[in-house]
Design an enzyme around this catalytic site. Sequence first.
Site, mmCIF file in Angstrom:
data_model
loop_
_atom_site.group_PDB
_atom_site.id
_atom_site.type_symbol
_atom_site.label_atom_id
_atom_site.label_comp_id
_atom_site.label_asym_id
_atom_site.label_seq_id
_atom_site.Cartn_x
_atom_site.Cartn_y
_atom_site.Cartn_z
ATOM 1 N N GLU A 1 87.157 -29.664 -69.019
ATOM 2 C CA GLU A 1 88.081 -28.550 -69.253
ATOM 3 C C GLU A 1 89.524 -29.021 -69.097
ATOM 4 O OE1 GLU A 1 88.344 -24.695 -66.786
ATOM 5 O OE2 GLU A 1 87.244 -24.087 -68.576
ATOM 6 N N HIS B 1 63.615 -41.379 -65.118
ATOM 7 C CA HIS B 1 62.352 -40.955 -65.741
ATOM 8 C C HIS B 1 62.617 -39.862 -66.763
ATOM 9 C CE1 HIS B 1 60.110 -43.253 -62.682
ATOM 10 N NE2 HIS B 1 61.158 -42.945 -61.930
ATOM 11 N N LYS C 1 86.512 -16.286 -75.508
ATOM 12 C CA LYS C 1 86.541 -14.975 -74.832
ATOM 13 C C LYS C 1 86.934 -13.892 -75.832
ATOM 14 C CE LYS C 1 87.859 -16.377 -70.103
ATOM 15 N NZ LYS C 1 88.970 -16.390 -69.106
HETATM 16 O O1 LIG Z 1 88.374 -17.584 -61.646
HETATM 17 P P1 LIG Z 1 88.431 -16.840 -62.946
HETATM 18 O O2 LIG Z 1 89.804 -16.361 -63.290
HETATM 19 O O3 LIG Z 1 87.404 -15.748 -62.983
HETATM 20 O O4 LIG Z 1 88.071 -17.897 -64.119
HETATM 21 C C1 LIG Z 1 86.809 -18.487 -64.085
HETATM 22 C C2 LIG Z 1 86.856 -19.724 -64.957
HETATM 23 O O5 LIG Z 1 87.200 -19.391 -66.319
HETATM 24 C C3 LIG Z 1 88.181 -20.323 -66.786
HETATM 25 O O6 LIG Z 1 89.431 -19.718 -66.712
HETATM 26 C C4 LIG Z 1 87.907 -20.702 -68.213
HETATM 27 O O7 LIG Z 1 86.718 -21.378 -68.294
HETATM 28 C C5 LIG Z 1 88.090 -21.486 -65.830
HETATM 29 O O8 LIG Z 1 89.224 -22.314 -65.863
HETATM 30 C C6 LIG Z 1 87.896 -20.759 -64.538
HETATM 31 O O9 LIG Z 1 87.441 -21.599 -63.501
#
Ligand SMILES: O=P(O)(O)OC[C@H]1O[C@](O)(CO)[C@@H](O)[C@@H]1O
Length: 632
Positions: free
Chosen positions: A397, A439, A544
């Site tokens: 990420e 394995h 999202k």
């Molecule tokens: O802690 P939040 O704001 O719920 O985000 C959860 C996760 O989603 C992200 O923003 C995107 O994957 C991550 O960087 C983060 O750890």
Amino acid sequence: MASISGAAAAAPSSGASCGLRLRRDHLPRSSYFRLARPSSITDVSRSCSSSSSPPRSLTSKQSGHAHVHASVDKDPVRLWNRYVEWLYQHKQLGLFVDVSRIGFTEEFLRRMEAPMERAFAAMRELEKGAIANPDEGRMVGHYWLRNPALAPNSFLRDKIETTLDHILAFASDVISAKIRPPSSPAGRFTQILSIGIGGSSLGPQFVAEALAPDNPPLMIRFIDNTDPAGIDHQIAQLGPELASTLVIVISKSGGTPETRNGLLEVQKAFRDAGLEFSKQGVAITQENSLLDNTARIEGWLARFPMFDWVGGRTSEMSAVGLLPAALQGIDIKEMLVGAAQMDEETRNTEIKANPAALLALCWYWASDGIGSKDMVVLPYKDSLLLLSRYLQQLVMESLGKEFDLDGNRVPNRPLTYDSLMQVNQGLTVYGNKGSTDQHAYIQQLREGVHNFFVTFIEVLRDRPPGHEWELEPSVTCGDYLFGMLHGTRSALYANDRESITVTVQEVNPRAVGALVALYERAVGLYAYLININAYHQPGVEAGKKAAGEVLALQKRILLVLNEASCKDPAEPLTLDQIADRCHCPEEIEMIYKIIQHMAANDRALIAEGNCGSPRSIKVYLGECNVDDDMNS
Ligand SMILES: O=P(O)(O)OC[C@H]1O[C@](O)(CO)[C@@H](O)[C@@H]1O
């Protein structure tokens, strides 16, 4: 514009649409150039310093032919000399890093000297409080969490210190039952239910697996997804102990849908059990987030702050990781000490004395600075099973980015030919544990496609003192594990497969804190070498947004089906009719998938045909819902 269903890019459709398109301004593909591996230091310096890098031509490596380094040196004497020359040791931590099985050359080291110097300088600025995350206009301060004196001002120092004090006091009060649930047969909290996702869960899961004692004061379990069956399973396993469960809801933004859904589902379980959630709920989130305000208004048991200058994937040393760990009886002060000691070491500008710089350079060499090879993470210790999952987010990420800093340095700059340098960077991480993985897929690593390098994690202490047992004369179980690690390392290297070995004495809080800090710094330094912002995640937002648009379409479909179902007689509709009435003919495939999912959950009825022949089906709701909500 690309639609959700992945239909070929079409001209923007005119007229009403369900807004299902993912807005993507893009240039013709031919205009993109991948960042070539710098053939000289000036190349690298240009990519690190100029405001706009001229396009570079694709090298043979980037034209789809993964670069395979020349066969590695296998002469045992030279290898031993290389091992001794490059062996890194952290004396207090008892941690070693062996890079001798990565074949970087003197010429490569010379070429990387200046970029490393620039990376060190940028890291120093980062730790002083520079806006090291330019895309989000944020500082990057996870190092301050284990050395508050480094924070750029007394306000932040105080926040860090008071939060740690609050964590320690709260955990102590819960464990001692000074803070207890209102109606628990045990008269105390015995369980933790952590609700969070990504960095709000992966670190706590890794640390729980690595460090939780066999009989912790509170046993932890996780809801880290919006899977109803998974949530049901965790709640079912808690059973009557729900009354003795401390629910920790973790979300930096305070608005992540999966976490919010988990909270709502668990709050329903509390209502169904006649329990008052607020007496057992704890929030860890940014102040004044939706979650923080909810917890404050509803009077939850406690709230702990997350800071905008700590990213989710680097939050293990914040309340996100420290509170769950402390509640399990893990020595979080030791975790912080280990991280701080590693931080001190990884500020070294002398490469051989800086384990994070060694890792960053090895990653660059092994994957050509463009992620041309994957990083297989193989801890030979069961308790470190989740290290690779934790590193997947921390590394991928951070580094998996489409544009480099030059391309994004002026965010409002139009995407034009010479300002956009598409780099599609990254470093893929996978692995579980040895010798178990031997394995599963080591066959491919040894003899199959050569598209990886390995990071072995070696733990010297096999089991706690006093538990030794020889399963055959002078041979223990741990000897086998040791032999499997080094046998695999040798067998891979004999076939030119490169590897790094990180060695710790044992898995304890200080070592885990050090490992977390080691990889946080390595990712940060490597990101500077490849000119990437390691601290934002734009790609996740696209997913999202698209998910939100699927849900919006589902609501439209339900409206259309309801109108048809309220007719007398009810009118089953074909997919084409549904798509037409939703004004989204081009989304017919997504409409079909939504219908299939609803039918599988008895929320829509297939009146005719079957899902194997999409064009044959006719759908209706089976009942008319005159509730106005359907029209909201
Ligand atoms: O802690 P939040 O704001 O719920 O985000 C959860 C996760 O989603 C992200 O923003 C995107 O994957 C991550 O960087 C983060 O750890």
